[in-house]
Scaffold this active site. Structure first.
Site, PDB file in Angstrom:
ATOM      1  N   LYS A 175      -7.308 -29.445   9.679  1.00 36.59           N
ATOM      2  CA  LYS A 175      -6.866 -30.580   8.855  1.00 36.59           C
ATOM      3  C   LYS A 175      -6.363 -30.123   7.487  1.00 36.59           C
ATOM      4  CE  LYS A 175     -10.867 -32.836   9.023  1.00 36.59           C
ATOM      5  NZ  LYS A 175     -11.759 -32.072   9.933  1.00 36.59           N
ATOM      6  N   ARG A 232     -15.302 -40.829   8.375  1.00 34.28           N
ATOM      7  CA  ARG A 232     -16.144 -39.944   9.167  1.00 34.28           C
ATOM      8  C   ARG A 232     -17.191 -40.715   9.954  1.00 34.28           C
ATOM      9  NH1 ARG A 232     -15.332 -35.059   6.470  1.00 34.28           N
ATOM     10  NH2 ARG A 232     -16.311 -33.222   7.342  1.00 34.28           N
ATOM     11  N   ARG A 288     -14.231 -18.417   8.577  1.00 27.14           N
ATOM     12  CA  ARG A 288     -13.511 -19.015   7.456  1.00 27.14           C
ATOM     13  C   ARG A 288     -14.059 -18.502   6.134  1.00 27.14           C
ATOM     14  NH1 ARG A 288     -12.675 -25.401   7.143  1.00 27.14           N
ATOM     15  NH2 ARG A 288     -14.935 -25.486   6.983  1.00 27.14           N
ATOM     16  N   ARG A 327     -18.476 -20.751   2.727  1.00 32.81           N
ATOM     17  CA  ARG A 327     -19.145 -21.995   2.387  1.00 32.81           C
ATOM     18  C   ARG A 327     -20.541 -22.011   2.993  1.00 32.81           C
ATOM     19  NH1 ARG A 327     -14.933 -26.673   3.866  1.00 32.81           N
ATOM     20  NH2 ARG A 327     -16.853 -27.500   4.768  1.00 32.81           N
ATOM     21  N   ARG A 375     -23.182 -29.706  11.916  1.00 36.28           N
ATOM     22  CA  ARG A 375     -21.933 -30.453  11.684  1.00 36.28           C
ATOM     23  C   ARG A 375     -21.304 -30.905  12.992  1.00 36.28           C
ATOM     24  NH1 ARG A 375     -18.980 -26.161   8.421  1.00 36.28           N
ATOM     25  NH2 ARG A 375     -17.176 -27.510   8.293  1.00 36.28           N
TER      26      ARG A 375
HETATM   27  P1  ADP Z   1     -15.086 -29.894   7.342  1.00 37.36           P
HETATM   28  O1  ADP Z   1     -14.628 -28.504   7.238  1.00 37.36           O
HETATM   29  O2  ADP Z   1     -16.368 -30.067   8.108  1.00 37.36           O
HETATM   30  O3  ADP Z   1     -14.022 -30.859   7.766  1.00 37.36           O
HETATM   31  P2  ADP Z   1     -15.230 -31.099   4.705  1.00 37.36           P
HETATM   32  O4  ADP Z   1     -14.779 -30.180   3.664  1.00 37.36           O
HETATM   33  O5  ADP Z   1     -14.320 -32.199   5.133  1.00 37.36           O
HETATM   34  O6  ADP Z   1     -15.666 -30.220   5.943  1.00 37.36           O
HETATM   35  O7  ADP Z   1     -16.620 -31.775   4.286  1.00 37.36           O
HETATM   36  C1  ADP Z   1     -17.729 -31.008   3.880  1.00 37.36           C
HETATM   37  C2  ADP Z   1     -18.953 -31.885   3.756  1.00 37.36           C
HETATM   38  O8  ADP Z   1     -18.721 -32.930   2.801  1.00 37.36           O
HETATM   39  C3  ADP Z   1     -19.342 -32.630   5.026  1.00 37.36           C
HETATM   40  O9  ADP Z   1     -20.123 -31.831   5.896  1.00 37.36           O
HETATM   41  C4  ADP Z   1     -20.131 -33.808   4.461  1.00 37.36           C
HETATM   42  O10 ADP Z   1     -21.414 -33.424   4.042  1.00 37.36           O
HETATM   43  C5  ADP Z   1     -19.337 -34.142   3.208  1.00 37.36           C
HETATM   44  N1  ADP Z   1     -18.289 -35.161   3.466  1.00 37.36           N
HETATM   45  C6  ADP Z   1     -16.944 -34.996   3.380  1.00 37.36           C
HETATM   46  N2  ADP Z   1     -16.285 -36.135   3.683  1.00 37.36           N
HETATM   47  C7  ADP Z   1     -17.249 -37.056   3.982  1.00 37.36           C
HETATM   48  C8  ADP Z   1     -17.229 -38.425   4.385  1.00 37.36           C
HETATM   49  N3  ADP Z   1     -16.075 -39.087   4.563  1.00 37.36           N
HETATM   50  N4  ADP Z   1     -18.416 -39.040   4.599  1.00 37.36           N
HETATM   51  C9  ADP Z   1     -19.587 -38.406   4.429  1.00 37.36           C
HETATM   52  N5  ADP Z   1     -19.684 -37.116   4.067  1.00 37.36           N
HETATM   53  C10 ADP Z   1     -18.527 -36.432   3.834  1.00 37.36           C
END
Ligand code: ADP
Ligand code: ZN
Length: 212
Positions: free
Chosen positions: A13, A88, A122, A155, A166
């Protein structure tokens, strides 16, 4: 134009958004990045969000909505934006539908093996946010960001234990959003690493420009 990028962690994404946003001239809004910024600045919201994030769990809806609202109010969002990482869960999807008319919902599709391979390889730049992959997209100098020279990090939530959590949360809480959106979803394969991200970006731009 409002575009939603949907898909499991590691589906590309962020990488695809960084290509597509330049072509469309609208910003890329990642709720993950917004939350990480709050954590970095040790704001009240960031302190509350951190423990959820480190474990790979979802941050409570009201906290996410607050950072998102603040970002969307900025003038660069007036012609639209690409949303990455939101919604999400079904509740967030409903909130979004109440607020905006979404133009496109792209769902990135890839196998679970590939997800795990990508997340564990990553590395990110803590300064400029650039994303690397030790196998498919390594930095020119090992461990150093090509763009700004900062030492790359892994991370906390890209460590094996949090990756498993996750994926579990994705299946339980996030995947049901696809059912909620039904035939509004456009599926895009991102199975084969960085070439797939480039191909996916082209495909998305063609769809938006009405060429396919
Ligand atoms: P990923 O690589 O899993 O897509 P993100 O960078 O999008 O990771 O998100 C990292 C973390 O931030 C998630 O695991 C969650 O804890 C939090 N997070 C991000 N977006 C949301 C959301 N829309 N609702 C709830 N938690 C979120
Ligand atoms: Zn950098």
């Amino acid at each position: 134009m409002i575009i939603v990028f949907f898909g499991p962690p590691g589906s590309g994404k962020g990488t695809i958004a960084s290509i597509v946003k330049k072509e469309l001239g609208i910003p890329h809004i990642s709720t993950g990045d917004l939350l990480r910024e709050e954590v970095k600045n040790k704001t009240d919201l960031g302190i509350k969000a951190k423990s959820y994030m480190d474990r790979g769990e979802l941050v409570p809806d009201d906290l996410v909505l607050e950072v998102l609202k603040r970002r969307i109010e900025k003038p660069d969002c007036k012609n639209g934006f690409i949303l990455d990482g939101y919604p999400r869960n079904v509740e967030q999807a409903k909130t979004l539908d109440r607020t905006f008319k979404i133009d496109y919902i792209f769902n990135f599709v890839l196998s679970e093996d590939e997800i795990i391979r990508r997340l564990s390889n990553r590395r990110i730049c803590p300064k400029c946010g650039a994303i690397y992959n030790l196998i498919s997209m390594p930095p020119k100098t090992p461990g150093i960001c090509d763009q700004c020279g900062t030492a790359l990090i892994q991370r906390e939530d890209d460590k094996p234990e949090a990756i498993r959590e996750r994926l579990k949360i994705y299946k339980e809480q996030t995947e049901p959003v696809l059912e909620y959106y039904g035939d509004r979803v456009i599926n895009i394969s991102t199975e084969n690493g960085f070439t797939a991200s480039k191909r996916a970006s082209k495909q998305i731009l063609k769809i938006i420009r009405g060429e396919i």
